[in-house]
Write a protein that holds these residues in place. Structure first.
Motif, PDB file in Angstrom:
ATOM      1  N   THR A 145      -1.457   1.749  -6.735  1.00 61.07           N
ATOM      2  CA  THR A 145      -0.926   0.791  -5.760  1.00 61.07           C
ATOM      3  C   THR A 145      -2.034   0.135  -4.960  1.00 61.07           C
ATOM      4  O   THR A 145      -2.083  -1.099  -4.828  1.00 61.07           O
ATOM      5  CB  THR A 145       0.040   1.504  -4.795  1.00 61.07           C
ATOM      6  OG1 THR A 145       1.110   2.112  -5.533  1.00 61.07           O
ATOM      7  CG2 THR A 145       0.621   0.521  -3.788  1.00 61.07           C
ATOM      8  N   ASN A 146      -2.928   0.941  -4.404  1.00 62.30           N
ATOM      9  CA  ASN A 146      -3.889   0.433  -3.425  1.00 62.30           C
ATOM     10  C   ASN A 146      -5.131  -0.203  -4.028  1.00 62.30           C
ATOM     11  O   ASN A 146      -5.857  -0.902  -3.326  1.00 62.30           O
ATOM     12  CB  ASN A 146      -4.332   1.572  -2.497  1.00 62.30           C
ATOM     13  CG  ASN A 146      -3.181   2.142  -1.696  1.00 62.30           C
ATOM     14  OD1 ASN A 146      -2.063   1.643  -1.754  1.00 62.30           O
ATOM     15  ND2 ASN A 146      -3.448   3.184  -0.946  1.00 62.30           N
ATOM     16  N   GLY A 200       0.815  -1.215   0.000  1.00 57.34           N
ATOM     17  CA  GLY A 200       0.000   0.000   0.000  1.00 57.34           C
ATOM     18  C   GLY A 200       0.842   1.254   0.000  1.00 57.34           C
ATOM     19  O   GLY A 200       2.038   1.236   0.293  1.00 57.34           O
ATOM     20  N   SER A 252      -7.589  -3.526   3.865  1.00 59.38           N
ATOM     21  CA  SER A 252      -8.290  -2.253   3.748  1.00 59.38           C
ATOM     22  C   SER A 252      -7.830  -1.342   4.891  1.00 59.38           C
ATOM     23  O   SER A 252      -6.657  -1.374   5.274  1.00 59.38           O
ATOM     24  CB  SER A 252      -9.810  -2.476   3.773  1.00 59.38           C
ATOM     25  OG  SER A 252     -10.495  -1.263   3.564  1.00 59.38           O
ATOM     26  N   TYR A 280      -6.391   8.504  -0.150  1.00 55.98           N
ATOM     27  CA  TYR A 280      -6.206   7.198   0.477  1.00 55.98           C
ATOM     28  C   TYR A 280      -7.573   6.582   0.768  1.00 55.98           C
ATOM     29  O   TYR A 280      -7.802   5.397   0.508  1.00 55.98           O
ATOM     30  CB  TYR A 280      -5.389   7.357   1.755  1.00 55.98           C
ATOM     31  CG  TYR A 280      -5.026   6.046   2.426  1.00 55.98           C
ATOM     32  CD1 TYR A 280      -4.056   5.213   1.880  1.00 55.98           C
ATOM     33  CD2 TYR A 280      -5.649   5.652   3.604  1.00 55.98           C
ATOM     34  CE1 TYR A 280      -3.725   4.015   2.487  1.00 55.98           C
ATOM     35  CE2 TYR A 280      -5.327   4.459   4.218  1.00 55.98           C
ATOM     36  CZ  TYR A 280      -4.355   3.643   3.654  1.00 55.98           C
ATOM     37  OH  TYR A 280      -4.034   2.451   4.270  1.00 55.98           O
ATOM     38  N   LYS A 325      -9.354   3.060  -0.648  1.00 59.09           N
ATOM     39  CA  LYS A 325      -9.836   2.020   0.259  1.00 59.09           C
ATOM     40  C   LYS A 325     -11.349   1.835   0.147  1.00 59.09           C
ATOM     41  O   LYS A 325     -11.843   0.700   0.248  1.00 59.09           O
ATOM     42  CB  LYS A 325      -9.436   2.349   1.704  1.00 59.09           C
ATOM     43  CG  LYS A 325      -7.935   2.322   1.943  1.00 59.09           C
ATOM     44  CD  LYS A 325      -7.326   0.962   1.607  1.00 59.09           C
ATOM     45  CE  LYS A 325      -5.848   0.900   1.948  1.00 59.09           C
ATOM     46  NZ  LYS A 325      -5.238  -0.401   1.575  1.00 59.09           N
TER      47      LYS A 325
END
Length: 274
Positions: free
Chosen positions: A109-110, A88, A137, A151, A155
């Protein structure tokens, strides 16, 4: 011996999970972005009397993902029994302060990196008729906090995509779980705070956020690592696992009127002064 791949396994939660699962008899393959980090991971495992294999991987690079999964297939005799998508990136900042490049990096990335790795391991799990996928998560996927918007966006999207995935592949024998940690004492947390911009209209809000975080007593990464192990060993794993006080409070806050949440967050972060 069941095989588990953990992305982002060289520090924080990923490293704790890799070492913990190896200690409990799993065949662990941890991914690293560089040879130096990979060597440090395998050395740390050896020092603890266990074995963790390392594979080079950049989840933002489709070619790297394909090469890594091909190597993992050779190490595991066809493909891993479980995948823990832990890699992450956190880029904090107000909506106006985060560049498009940084926003893309977070989502690449996430979210997209998670999707790539999951898509690549599903065929072998489906052939086997079983498997586990654990998505890392965050409390940020439950409640969107100011100064952490991108961010949270990643998520929130990961939560939605994982719900869809779980429903689509339920008949295949593959179980999918989300882990939602609160504040965890990891390099990602400290580095994210350090990268907040200094010269901006939100400077006072950033200082307030830093003070709030400094007053908290975050859990160590081992708390999340133990939850990863629960998700992998439970006969019927839960769909979601909350870790820490903040994650449980975030779930409760979703029951409050949005206006109440807005006023509270603005007051705590001094946003009424911006």
């Amino acid at each position: 011996m069941r095989s588990v791949v953990i992305t982002g396994a060289t520090s924080g939660i990923g490293k704790a999970a890799a070492l913990g699962l190896a200690a409990h008899g799993f065949q662990v393959i941890g991914t690293a972005r560089t040879t130096e980090k990979a060597d440090k991971l395998t050395a740390a495992a050896a020092e603890s009397g266990h074995r963790v294999r390392a594979v080079l991987l950049d989840v933002t690079d489709p070619g790297s993902c394909q090469d890594a999964v091909a190597e993992i297939a050779e190490l595991t005799g066809g493909g891993p029994w479980a995948l823990v998508n832990n890699a992450g990136l956190a880029v904090g900042g107000a909506f106006e302060d985060v560049s498009e490049a940084d926003a893309r990096a977070v989502l690449e990335t996430n979210l997209l990196g998670v999707a790539r790795m999951t898509r690549l391991v599903l065929p072998s799990m489906r052939r086997r008729g079983e498997g586990r996928i654990v998505q890392m998560s965050s409390v940020a996927g439950l409640i969107a906090t100011p100064l952490n918007g991108w961010y949270s966006a990643g998520k929130y999207a990961l939560e939605a995509l994982t719900d869809v995935l779980r429903r689509e592949i339920a008949a295949s024998g593959i179980r999918v779980s989300l882990i939602e940690p609160g504040f965890i004492d990891t390099p990602m947390l400290s580095e994210g705070i350090a990268r907040l911009p200094a010269h901006t209209r939100y400077a006072e809000a950033y200082e307030a956020a830093g003070r709030l975080i400094a007053r908290r007593r975050p859990l160590g990464p081992d708390a999340v690592a133990r939850t990863v192990r629960r998700a992998l060993t439970a006969p019927n794993p839960r769909r979601r696992y909350s870790v820490g006080h903040e994650a449980r409070m975030a779930r409760l806050s979703r029951l409050l009127p949005p206006a109440t949440v807005d006023v509270t967050m603005r007051a705590c972060l001094r946003l009424n002064r911006v």
